[in-house]
Design a protein around this motif. Structure first.
Motif, PDB file in Angstrom:
ATOM      1  N   VAL A  30       0.760  -4.647  -3.062  1.00 53.57           N
ATOM      2  CA  VAL A  30      -0.007  -3.691  -2.268  1.00 53.57           C
ATOM      3  C   VAL A  30       0.074  -4.089  -0.804  1.00 53.57           C
ATOM      4  O   VAL A  30       0.411  -5.213  -0.475  1.00 53.57           O
ATOM      5  CB  VAL A  30      -1.497  -3.587  -2.698  1.00 53.57           C
ATOM      6  CG1 VAL A  30      -1.632  -3.100  -4.121  1.00 53.57           C
ATOM      7  CG2 VAL A  30      -2.211  -4.906  -2.513  1.00 53.57           C
ATOM      8  N   TYR A  33      -2.525  -0.157   3.170  1.00 58.41           N
ATOM      9  CA  TYR A  33      -2.728   1.246   2.786  1.00 58.41           C
ATOM     10  C   TYR A  33      -2.931   1.360   1.276  1.00 58.41           C
ATOM     11  O   TYR A  33      -3.875   1.963   0.797  1.00 58.41           O
ATOM     12  CB  TYR A  33      -1.528   2.123   3.172  1.00 58.41           C
ATOM     13  CG  TYR A  33      -1.318   2.275   4.645  1.00 58.41           C
ATOM     14  CD1 TYR A  33      -2.255   2.945   5.437  1.00 58.41           C
ATOM     15  CD2 TYR A  33      -0.190   1.752   5.262  1.00 58.41           C
ATOM     16  CE1 TYR A  33      -2.050   3.084   6.807  1.00 58.41           C
ATOM     17  CE2 TYR A  33       0.016   1.892   6.622  1.00 58.41           C
ATOM     18  CZ  TYR A  33      -0.922   2.558   7.376  1.00 58.41           C
ATOM     19  OH  TYR A  33      -0.723   2.703   8.726  1.00 58.41           O
ATOM     20  N   THR A  34      -2.002   0.776   0.529  1.00 52.84           N
ATOM     21  CA  THR A  34      -2.003   0.979  -0.915  1.00 52.84           C
ATOM     22  C   THR A  34      -3.113   0.224  -1.637  1.00 52.84           C
ATOM     23  O   THR A  34      -3.400   0.524  -2.782  1.00 52.84           O
ATOM     24  CB  THR A  34      -0.636   0.606  -1.517  1.00 52.84           C
ATOM     25  OG1 THR A  34      -0.353  -0.770  -1.251  1.00 52.84           O
ATOM     26  CG2 THR A  34       0.456   1.488  -0.933  1.00 52.84           C
ATOM     27  N   THR A  38      -3.893   3.666  -3.889  1.00 52.96           N
ATOM     28  CA  THR A  38      -3.148   3.776  -5.143  1.00 52.96           C
ATOM     29  C   THR A  38      -4.036   3.291  -6.279  1.00 52.96           C
ATOM     30  O   THR A  38      -4.938   2.464  -6.066  1.00 52.96           O
ATOM     31  CB  THR A  38      -1.862   2.933  -5.123  1.00 52.96           C
ATOM     32  OG1 THR A  38      -2.216   1.553  -4.985  1.00 52.96           O
ATOM     33  CG2 THR A  38      -0.928   3.358  -3.994  1.00 52.96           C
TER      34      THR A  38
END
Length: 81
Positions: A30, A33-34, A38
């Motif tokens: 990750v 952002y993720t 996500t």
């Protein structure tokens, strides 16, 4: 992404010394952002928050009325409707 961490290990250690309650967690695959955008990243964040809340919730709150029965916790101010 482990080859290019968001924070260098020295920076993490510096902040760990400044904030003894800081619990850095490495989450594989990750980025900044993720980690929240996500499912795997969000699950890691949610898991840490859940663990923290479970560990910091006084036992007496678990036995009392919950938010679904209309009770307002002591000291709380309900929102005006």
């Amino acid at each position: 992404m482990a080859d290019n961490p968001l924070y260098e290990p020295d920076t993490v250690e510096e902040w760990r010394e400044r904030l003894p309650l800081l619990r850095p967690l490495e989450v594989p695959d990750v980025n900044h952002y993720t980690i929240v955008m996500t499912p795997p990243g969000a699950a890691a964040v949610a898991g840490e928050i859940t663990q923290h809340l479970a560990a910091s919730t006084p036992e007496h709150l678990d036995d009392g009325p919950g938010p679904t029965d209309g009770a307002v916790p002591s000291g709380a101010v309900p929102k005006a409707r």
